[in-house]
Design an enzyme around this catalytic site. Structure first.
Site, PDB file in Angstrom:
ATOM      1  N   GLU A 166      -2.223  -5.026 -16.750  1.00 33.80           N
ATOM      2  CA  GLU A 166      -3.545  -5.038 -16.107  1.00 33.80           C
ATOM      3  C   GLU A 166      -4.455  -5.955 -16.901  1.00 33.80           C
ATOM      4  OE1 GLU A 166      -5.285  -3.805 -13.273  1.00 33.80           O
ATOM      5  OE2 GLU A 166      -6.729  -5.095 -14.289  1.00 33.80           O
ATOM      6  N   VAL A 177      -9.957  -2.286  -8.308  1.00 30.24           N
ATOM      7  CA  VAL A 177     -11.245  -2.369  -7.605  1.00 30.24           C
ATOM      8  C   VAL A 177     -11.650  -0.983  -7.120  1.00 30.24           C
ATOM      9  CG1 VAL A 177     -12.354  -3.242  -5.513  1.00 30.24           C
ATOM     10  CG2 VAL A 177     -10.951  -4.765  -6.909  1.00 30.24           C
ATOM     11  N   CYS A 178     -10.695  -0.277  -6.553  1.00 28.28           N
ATOM     12  CA  CYS A 178     -10.987   1.020  -5.940  1.00 28.28           C
ATOM     13  C   CYS A 178     -11.735   1.931  -6.904  1.00 28.28           C
ATOM     14  CB  CYS A 178      -9.687   1.667  -5.497  1.00 28.28           C
ATOM     15  SG  CYS A 178      -9.867   3.374  -5.001  1.00 28.28           S
ATOM     16  N   GLU A 206     -24.255  -9.199  11.357  1.00 25.52           N
ATOM     17  CA  GLU A 206     -22.825  -9.225  11.685  1.00 25.52           C
ATOM     18  C   GLU A 206     -22.566 -10.305  12.731  1.00 25.52           C
ATOM     19  OE1 GLU A 206     -19.826  -7.912  10.718  1.00 25.52           O
ATOM     20  OE2 GLU A 206     -19.101  -9.166  12.362  1.00 25.52           O
ATOM     21  N   GLY A 242     -15.946  -9.851   3.492  1.00 25.01           N
ATOM     22  CA  GLY A 242     -14.526  -9.492   3.498  1.00 25.01           C
ATOM     23  C   GLY A 242     -13.910  -9.870   2.170  1.00 25.01           C
ATOM     24  N   ARG A 243     -12.599  -9.651   2.049  1.00 24.71           N
ATOM     25  CA  ARG A 243     -11.943  -9.881   0.764  1.00 24.71           C
ATOM     26  C   ARG A 243     -10.681 -10.719   0.959  1.00 24.71           C
ATOM     27  NH1 ARG A 243     -14.067  -6.820  -3.198  1.00 24.71           N
ATOM     28  NH2 ARG A 243     -12.150  -6.830  -4.401  1.00 24.71           N
ATOM     29  N   HIS A 245     -14.237  30.332  13.290  1.00 24.08           N
ATOM     30  CA  HIS A 245     -15.528  30.097  13.926  1.00 24.08           C
ATOM     31  C   HIS A 245     -16.636  30.609  13.021  1.00 24.08           C
ATOM     32  CE1 HIS A 245     -18.605  29.759  16.999  1.00 24.08           C
ATOM     33  NE2 HIS A 245     -18.991  30.987  16.685  1.00 24.08           N
TER      34      HIS A 245
HETATM   35  P1  FAD Z   1      -6.920  -3.481  -6.621  1.00 28.18           P
HETATM   36  O1  FAD Z   1      -7.559  -2.160  -6.589  1.00 28.18           O
HETATM   37  O2  FAD Z   1      -7.760  -4.674  -6.324  1.00 28.18           O
HETATM   38  O3  FAD Z   1      -6.263  -3.631  -8.047  1.00 28.18           O
HETATM   39  C1  FAD Z   1      -5.645  -4.822  -8.434  1.00 28.18           C
HETATM   40  C2  FAD Z   1      -5.634  -4.884  -9.945  1.00 28.18           C
HETATM   41  O4  FAD Z   1      -4.801  -5.964 -10.336  1.00 28.18           O
HETATM   42  C3  FAD Z   1      -7.004  -5.151 -10.539  1.00 28.18           C
HETATM   43  O5  FAD Z   1      -7.297  -4.165 -11.514  1.00 28.18           O
HETATM   44  C4  FAD Z   1      -6.874  -6.530 -11.185  1.00 28.18           C
HETATM   45  O6  FAD Z   1      -7.618  -6.664 -12.392  1.00 28.18           O
HETATM   46  C5  FAD Z   1      -5.384  -6.590 -11.474  1.00 28.18           C
HETATM   47  N1  FAD Z   1      -4.847  -7.950 -11.532  1.00 28.18           N
HETATM   48  C6  FAD Z   1      -5.037  -8.958 -10.647  1.00 28.18           C
HETATM   49  N2  FAD Z   1      -4.333 -10.042 -11.015  1.00 28.18           N
HETATM   50  C7  FAD Z   1      -3.696  -9.730 -12.163  1.00 28.18           C
HETATM   51  C8  FAD Z   1      -2.823 -10.425 -13.024  1.00 28.18           C
HETATM   52  N3  FAD Z   1      -2.438 -11.677 -12.772  1.00 28.18           N
HETATM   53  N4  FAD Z   1      -2.357  -9.787 -14.137  1.00 28.18           N
HETATM   54  C9  FAD Z   1      -2.724  -8.508 -14.410  1.00 28.18           C
HETATM   55  N5  FAD Z   1      -3.549  -7.802 -13.615  1.00 28.18           N
HETATM   56  C10 FAD Z   1      -4.014  -8.391 -12.502  1.00 28.18           C
HETATM   57  N6  FAD Z   1     -10.671   1.565   0.287  1.00 28.18           N
HETATM   58  C11 FAD Z   1     -10.508   2.816   0.754  1.00 28.18           C
HETATM   59  O7  FAD Z   1      -9.387   3.195   1.097  1.00 28.18           O
HETATM   60  N7  FAD Z   1     -11.556   3.685   0.841  1.00 28.18           N
HETATM   61  C12 FAD Z   1     -12.814   3.333   0.478  1.00 28.18           C
HETATM   62  O8  FAD Z   1     -13.742   4.132   0.577  1.00 28.18           O
HETATM   63  C13 FAD Z   1     -13.023   2.025  -0.019  1.00 28.18           C
HETATM   64  N8  FAD Z   1     -14.241   1.623  -0.411  1.00 28.18           N
HETATM   65  C14 FAD Z   1     -14.408   0.371  -0.937  1.00 28.18           C
HETATM   66  C15 FAD Z   1     -15.681  -0.012  -1.346  1.00 28.18           C
HETATM   67  C16 FAD Z   1     -15.882  -1.267  -1.886  1.00 28.18           C
HETATM   68  C17 FAD Z   1     -17.261  -1.673  -2.340  1.00 28.18           C
HETATM   69  C18 FAD Z   1     -14.766  -2.163  -2.033  1.00 28.18           C
HETATM   70  C19 FAD Z   1     -14.960  -3.534  -2.618  1.00 28.18           C
HETATM   71  C20 FAD Z   1     -13.508  -1.794  -1.608  1.00 28.18           C
HETATM   72  C21 FAD Z   1     -13.323  -0.517  -1.050  1.00 28.18           C
HETATM   73  N9  FAD Z   1     -12.055  -0.113  -0.611  1.00 28.18           N
HETATM   74  C22 FAD Z   1     -11.908   1.152  -0.101  1.00 28.18           C
HETATM   75  C23 FAD Z   1     -10.877  -1.001  -0.663  1.00 28.18           C
HETATM   76  C24 FAD Z   1     -10.010  -0.650  -1.887  1.00 28.18           C
HETATM   77  O9  FAD Z   1     -10.776  -0.759  -3.054  1.00 28.18           O
HETATM   78  C25 FAD Z   1      -8.809  -1.571  -1.943  1.00 28.18           C
HETATM   79  O10 FAD Z   1      -8.112  -1.545  -0.722  1.00 28.18           O
HETATM   80  C26 FAD Z   1      -7.864  -1.139  -3.072  1.00 28.18           C
HETATM   81  O11 FAD Z   1      -8.511  -1.200  -4.317  1.00 28.18           O
HETATM   82  C27 FAD Z   1      -6.628  -2.041  -3.104  1.00 28.18           C
HETATM   83  O12 FAD Z   1      -5.783  -1.585  -4.112  1.00 28.18           O
HETATM   84  P2  FAD Z   1      -4.763  -2.582  -4.842  1.00 28.18           P
HETATM   85  O13 FAD Z   1      -4.002  -1.721  -5.774  1.00 28.18           O
HETATM   86  O14 FAD Z   1      -4.058  -3.391  -3.840  1.00 28.18           O
HETATM   87  O15 FAD Z   1      -5.691  -3.602  -5.628  1.00 28.18           O
END
Ligand code: FAD
Length: 464
Positions: A34, A41-42, A199, A267-268, A443
């Site tokens: 990591e 992000v989550c 939007e 978006g992302r 209920h």
């Molecule tokens: P991530 O959580 O993005 O984790 C990826 C990790 O990989 C990061 O820690 C990053 O540092 C690490 N990384 C990246 N590249 C490298 C590398 N080369 N070497 C080592 N480490 C690396 N989803 C929901 O289901 N419910 C919600 O309520 C919700 N609310 C959200 C609110 C906001 C404001 C945001 C921005 C997103 C929200 N999401 C929500 C979406 C959710 O956060 C993501 O879908 C989820 O985090 C994706 O998980 P992931 O494991 O794919 O990636």
């Protein structure tokens, strides 16, 4: 620490850490790399802090209800720095939980940025190398920031900057009316900020059920959010007094809006750059996503899960895909059961009223030419909703008229994000409408809406 593993996971978000824990539970030696904070992000800048702040916003909003019972509180006393501090404390607590979980399952955690040198070799920070039989890529996503919308996290914010504010602006223009934009509109408006939500599509939450989007729009407007749909922003310009956003409606009308700050939530995009994918002969598609097979493989022994794939960018989908990949890897060596890929995950938006859904919408069924019928039950028809003053909303089910199979479910209303799971269970367990209609619900509860809506499917409505 050893440098040879059965599995190396890159990324410690909800996809990566779940995959690592599951693979370790299944007997694999596992490393997780990591580059930032465990939880991704989550946990750090997404689901967790946003839901905590939404909870605090709802508490603040409930002062209206307190006033209705004769309690008066000076709202000017709000110290938003405390709101943020509370959210960071929750993040810290959960992050140490993830760290503990990885430790308990004997996953070796490496700090640094990883890239693939081959399908068997990972390099960390151009220094250390790990050898492995399998790789799980779980690198997540980053905000899309188009040209003209450059974020400085001072007056033009990303969602990360917005969750990191110690003080609230007087006004905010939110660019993007998806789930994240809508949740921020709810948060900021609850705390008294003047909010304008822009939007480009013809409705908020593009792709959501049209009636849900309409009621959501109406509710946010009643709360004082100014909403412009079918409107494109062309740029954000900084000035001494804040920001100016240039807008153009679908009808070609131009307008400049001013506010203290702007929030860019268009978006992302998947984090698939600089991962060394070229070293294994894999290229992302033109949106940056990686194509996977039903177990998440992008090539033999290399898996991709979560936001870097084209499946819904949701934490629970990432975790599920992590489990599927781990099970597949372990089954390859241990003959364990395989799982097929995730099909229809629930989606939840945590504003007020809440929104939750899964499966098809009326529009997608019509586009696909799939015959369907719908039934709708309004919250107003449930005694509990009236008793607690949460009457706005409805549950809509879409089903196959021949087989009565549930094709999609859409809820807007109080506690929708919890209620959706009973409907999802109906879908997953392939229950029939009469099974649910005949199931006794306590209920008065909001959950009574679920049997009521299925009663109407089998023409046995009582309260509808
Ligand atoms: P991530 O959580 O993005 O984790 C990826 C990790 O990989 C990061 O820690 C990053 O540092 C690490 N990384 C990246 N590249 C490298 C590398 N080369 N070497 C080592 N480490 C690396 N989803 C929901 O289901 N419910 C919600 O309520 C919700 N609310 C959200 C609110 C906001 C404001 C945001 C921005 C997103 C929200 N999401 C929500 C979406 C959710 O956060 C993501 O879908 C989820 O985090 C994706 O998980 P992931 O494991 O794919 O990636």
């Amino acid at each position: 620490m050893k440098i040879e593993y059965d599995v190396v996971v890159i990324g410690g978000g909800p996809g990566g850490y779940v995959a690592a824990v599951r693979a370790a539970q299944l007997g694999c030696s596992v490393a997780l790399v990591e580059k930032s904070e465990l939880g991704g992000v989550c946990l750090n800048w997404g689901c967790v802090p946003s839901k905590n702040i939404i909870h605090q916003a709802s508490l603040f909003r409930s002062l209206d209800e307190m006033e209705a019972i004769g309690v008066t509180i000076d709202r000017a006393q709000l110290d938003y720095a405390k709101v943020k501090a509370n959210s960071r404390a929750v993040v810290e607590q959960l992050r140490s939980g993830v760290s503990g979980l990885l430790k308990k399952n004997k996953v070796d955690v490496y700090s640094g940025s990883a890239r693939l040198l081959s399908a068997r070799t990972i390099q960390i920070d151009s220094a250390q190398e790990l050898q492995t039989n399998n790789i799980i890529l779980a690198t997540g996503s980053s905000p899309i920031i188009p040209l003209g919308f450059e974020v400085n996290e001072i007056d033009v914010l990303s969602s990360t900057g917005a969750l990191d504010l110690d003080a609230l602006p007087k006004s905010m223009i939110i660019l993007g009316g998806g789930a994240i934009g809508v949740e921020f509109a709810y948060i900021l408006r609850s705390f008294g900020v003047d909010v304008t939500l822009i939007e480009a599509a013809s409705q908020l939450l593009p792709g959501a059920d049209e009636d849900v989007a309409k009621l959501l729009s109406q509710s946010l407007q009643e709360q004082g959010v100014s909403i412009h749909v079918a409107t494109r922003a062309s740029a954000v310009i900084r000035s001494d007094s804040g920001v100016v956003v240039s807008l153009e409606s679908q009808a070609g009308v131009h307008e400049d809006l001013m506010a203290e700050k702007a929030l860019v939530v268009f978006g992302r995009r998947p984090n698939t750059k600089n991962l060394g994918l070229e070293n294994i002969g894999v290229s992302p598609d033109k949106t940056g996503h990686l194509a996977v097979d039903e177990y998440g493989q992008i090539c033999p022994g290399v898996y991709a899960i979560g936001d870097i794939t084209a499946s819904a960018a949701l934490a629970h989908v990432a975790s599920y895909e992590g489990e599927v990949a781990a099970e597949h890897i372990a089954a390859a060596s241990n003959e364990q059961n395989l799982k097929t890929a995730e099909a229809s995950a629930p989606l939840a938006v945590y504003c007020e009223p809440q929104v939750a859904s899964f499966g098809h919408s009326e529009a997608t069924l019509a586009d696909l030419g799939i015959p369907f019928e719908k039934r709708v039950f309004n919250y107003l028809g449930a005694g509990k909703s009236v008793a607690i003053g949460k009457t706005k909303g409805f549950v809509k089910v879409l089903f196959d008229p021949q087989t009565q199979e549930l094709l999609g479910a859409h809820i807007i209303g109080y506690n929708a994000t919890e209620l959706i799971h009973e409907l999802h269970l109906v879908k997953t367990a392939e229950l029939l409408p009469e099974d649910v209609a005949s199931m006794i619900h306590a209920h008065p509860t909001i959950s009574e809406i679920i049997p009521e809506v299925f009663r109407s499917v089998i023409d046995r409505p009582i309260h509808g």
